[in-house]
Scaffold this active site. Structure first.
Site, PDB file in Angstrom:
ATOM      1  N   HIS A 464      21.409  77.773 -43.865  1.00  0.00           N
ATOM      2  CA  HIS A 464      22.573  78.446 -43.019  1.00  0.00           C
ATOM      3  C   HIS A 464      22.006  78.244 -41.633  1.00  0.00           C
ATOM      4  CE1 HIS A 464      25.278  81.421 -42.071  1.00  0.00           C
ATOM      5  NE2 HIS A 464      24.653  81.658 -40.867  1.00  0.00           N
ATOM      6  N   GLU A 465      20.896  78.591 -41.143  1.00  0.00           N
ATOM      7  CA  GLU A 465      20.442  78.561 -39.947  1.00  0.00           C
ATOM      8  C   GLU A 465      20.195  76.897 -39.503  1.00  0.00           C
ATOM      9  OE1 GLU A 465      20.738  81.003 -38.167  1.00  0.00           O
ATOM     10  OE2 GLU A 465      20.821  82.533 -39.741  1.00  0.00           O
ATOM     11  N   HIS A 468      23.863  76.223 -38.253  1.00  0.00           N
ATOM     12  CA  HIS A 468      23.761  76.388 -36.792  1.00  0.00           C
ATOM     13  C   HIS A 468      23.067  75.494 -36.052  1.00  0.00           C
ATOM     14  CE1 HIS A 468      25.996  79.951 -37.142  1.00  0.00           C
ATOM     15  NE2 HIS A 468      25.156  80.708 -37.962  1.00  0.00           N
ATOM     16  N   HIS A 471      24.531  72.161 -35.300  1.00  0.00           N
ATOM     17  CA  HIS A 471      25.820  72.254 -34.136  1.00  0.00           C
ATOM     18  C   HIS A 471      25.277  72.141 -32.709  1.00  0.00           C
ATOM     19  CE1 HIS A 471      29.424  75.126 -33.475  1.00  0.00           C
ATOM     20  NE2 HIS A 471      29.837  73.822 -33.137  1.00  0.00           N
TER      21      HIS A 471
HETATM   22 ZN   LIG Z   1      25.218  82.212 -39.197  1.00  0.00          ZN
END
Ligand SMILES: [Zn+2]
Length: 673
Positions: A464-465, A468, A471
């Protein structure tokens, strides 16, 4: 100048020279950087030259470059390696920074220049990105009240200040109610509780000086108690106390605070020219309007409710088999659901962990980014703020893309949870700047010489991290204010939640989930059980969540209710809320919505993002390959590289050819018909 924060950083990739920075350097550096930023802002506002995009908007983008460099280093330390001294600095900086940002939004001369550009926007020959930055800059002035004069401006300031007092009071009341309640557990009251719950209850008893184990209202204790306790009477007592937080009457009651908050939010929105607070909040979101949010939530609500009602019949039969009459109650759900889970998917964490080694999972996250986007990761030496921190040079075809910083282990000086931040953001204005991106997690640190092992949840957090981080790392824009994750709140979790899907690709786990001692790959049967358990009891979880999200939305959409509790009851009644399921957060303890503005009219955004990530990953399914190069290239071009340079709905539509639909989410949650 000998403050190391204010000199040029002659370090690998220009990383902050952490070894040379002392805590005492931060306050003078922030003062100097704020003074420099204020001088820059004054120079823009007082510029005798006619306003141009360069002398106004670009100058604003660059005005606080030193400040963001200093704060990038400071917040890395304050979040991941804090000390009382750093906490004190953080408390000192908060009012300074908020005063600085109010000064900008209240600067009439500055806003007048922005308004000139806005009026002339069609004749300025702006690029699409510049037009977007101009629109966003002006919008943030307007939303802060820059167009208001005299009495209205004064009133807006008073409303905002009262709202912040109410938000703080709401949280303090909630904490007081959680602190004050406990239920002592005698020797006969422990039936059904596993060792870890008894140990937590004993630790809580020691903390409360209760002379034995207790149940408290902390989520990490009461939820397992409701899951495991065989004592229906005690479950009921605990559940009722949990549900009554913030609604116990007296000095800590939050119901009047909720009513006043909703009324003031409505007034704030009306002062700024919006129909409702929800319209004000959703203007900057991908969803755009209350109707769009309601429409999406209701599409998920019906199948979730149907699944929950089916489940409740099974659980009610289990209740009756235990010799109890009457309907299933909210304090029964978790208990019987846990018993049923054991039958259906018994999963032993201890069996899974040896297969999920931290270093192999990092390799897996990197390998997926390599196959999807051609990124390569090479470990490097450089300045770090803690010895556990690791650095990688991220390249593509030999070209430097970013520095990736991994800080994975829990320690006392780190705040809880996991997060991604950019110590330095990507931008091109003022010199091509590649980002420094940090992933911080709280995984248990192993003994020296042993490999770090993760739970499946931990491994998902890592992916998940890292989503990010991609991105931020793949960002390719000119202006920092729209770089990387500077996007709408209901869009920002798309890259992160989407990346979790690659962990679930069986080929990835079979390659990287290898046993720490034997090196063998995870047996297929275990892998299947692990992935299957992730969608258990989704009817319940979806219903308790959506009920809260809809109450939040309706509270802020239209006139503020004089009696929020009555309005909440009406909304649930209209929905046909199943009687054995409570709201995930009821109004008197709904801190997401009442502790501050963050998630007010925005609690829906978790589900909005989940709908999108499921729908986005389905694009790879449809292409027949989880690493389909054409789909991956499109994802990078539309979503991952664009930051906030284009409206989120447009970005998504460019990727998928349409707006997201709920089918993939329903399938993923096991709720499809
Ligand atoms: Zn998040």
């Amino acid at each position: 100048m000998n403050n190391p924060l204010l000199t040029d950083w002659d370090t690998p990739f220009g990383l902050p020279p952490f070894a040379a920075i002392k805590d005492d350097d931060f306050a003078p550096a922030v003062d100097a950087a704020l003074a420099e930023a204020r001088a820059n802002i004054a120079a823009i506002a007082d510029d005798p030259a006619k306003p141009s995009f360069a002398n106004t908007i670009e100058a604003l983008e660059l005005a606080d470059a030193t400040l963001s460099r200093v704060l990038g280093a400071f917040y890395a330390l304050a979040g991941a390696d804090s000390t009382p001294a750093r906490e004190a600095l953080q408390r000192d900086f908060a009012p300074l920074l908020s005063a600085y940002s109010s000064e900008i939004s209240e600067n009439k001369a500055l806003f007048a220049r922005v308004e000139v550009l806005w009026a002339d926007r069609d004749s300025l020959d702006l690029t699409d990105e510049q037009a977007r930055v101009l629109m966003l800059t002006r919008r943030s002035f307007v939303r802060a009240g820059a167009q208001l004069e005299n009495a209205e401006a004064t009133r807006l300031r008073a409303v905002k200040s009262r709202l912040s007092v109410l938000g703080t009071q709401f949280v303090q009341n909630l904490l007081a109610d959680e602190r004050d309640w406990m239920m002592k557990l005698g020797a006969d009251d422990l039936d059904g509780l596993p060792d870890f719950v008894i140990a937590t209850a004993r630790a809580a008893g020691v903390e409360k000086d209760a002379g034995g184990p207790v149940v408290t209202l902390s989520r990490s204790l009461i939820v397992p108690f409701l899951q495991f306790s065989d004592r229906r009477d005690l479950r009921e007592k605990a559940y009722q106390a949990w549900g009554a937080r913030g609604a116990n009457g007296g000095a800590t009651d939050n119901r009047a605070i909720a009513a006043e908050t909703l009324a003031l939010r409505e007034e704030r929105a009306k002062l700024l020219g919006y129909d409702s607070f929800a319209a004000f909040k959703l203007e900057t979101e991908m969803a755009g309007s209350p109707a769009a949010v309601r429409d999406l939530l209701m599409q998920v609500w019906d199948p979730a409710k149907a699944a929950a009602l089916d489940d409740s019949k099974v659980l009610e039969r289990m209740l009756h088999q235990d010799g109890f009459d009457g309907p299933l109650e909210p304090w029964d759900w978790r208990y019987y659901a846990e018993k049923r889970r054991k039958d259906l998917h018994d999963l032993d964490e201890a069996e899974i962990k040896p297969y999920l080694q931290l270093d192999r999972m990092i390799e897996a996250a990197f390998a997926c980014a390599n196959r999807l986007f051609g990124l390569a990761f090479a470990p490097i030496d450089g300045p770090v703020y803690h010895p556990d921190v690791r650095l990688w040079d991220v390249t593509r075809n030999g070209e430097h893309i970013a520095v990736f910083i991994g800080d994975y282990f829990a320690r006392g000086s780190k705040r809880s949870g996991a997060w991604c931040s950019a110590m330095r953001s990507q931008k091109r204005l003022g010199g091509d700047t590649r980002p420094h991106v940090v992933n911080v997690c709280n995984f248990a640190k192993p003994e020296a010489g042993k490999p770090a092992l993760l739970s499946y949840d931990d491994a998902r957090t890592l992916f998940h991290e890292f989503g990010h981080a991609l991105h931020q790392m793949l960002s390719d824009v000119t202006y920092e204010s729209i770089s990387g994750t500077s996007v709408a709140r209901d869009f920002v979790e798309l890259p992160s939640q989407l990346y979790e899907h690659w962990l679930e690709v069986p080929a990835v786990l079979s390659e990287f989930a290898t046993h720490a001692e034997t090196g063998k790959k995870m047996p297929d049967a275990l892998l299947e059980r692990m992935l299957g358990a992730a969608t258990y009891d989704m009817g319940f979880q979806t219903v308790e969540y959506i009920a809260s999200a809809l109450v939040d939305l309706e509270f802020h959409n239209g006139p503020a209710p004089a009696d929020p509790m009555q309005r909440q009851a009406e909304i649930l009644e209209n929905l046909g809320m199943p009687r054995a399921i409570g709201m995930r957060h009821a109004t008197p303890h709904f801190a997401h919505v009442f502790a501050g503005d963050g998630y007010s009219s925005g609690y829906y955004s978790y589900m909005w993002s989940e709908v999108m990530d499921a729908d986005a990953f389905a694009a790879f399914d449809e292409a027949g390959d989880p690493f389909d190069p054409i789909t991956a290239a499109k994802l990078e071009k539309t979503v991952l590289s664009s930051g906030g340079s284009v409206d989120a709905a447009e970005l998504y539509t460019a990727f998928r050819g349409r707006m997201p639909g709920v089918e993939a989410l329903l399938k993923g949650r096991g709720l499809a018909a």
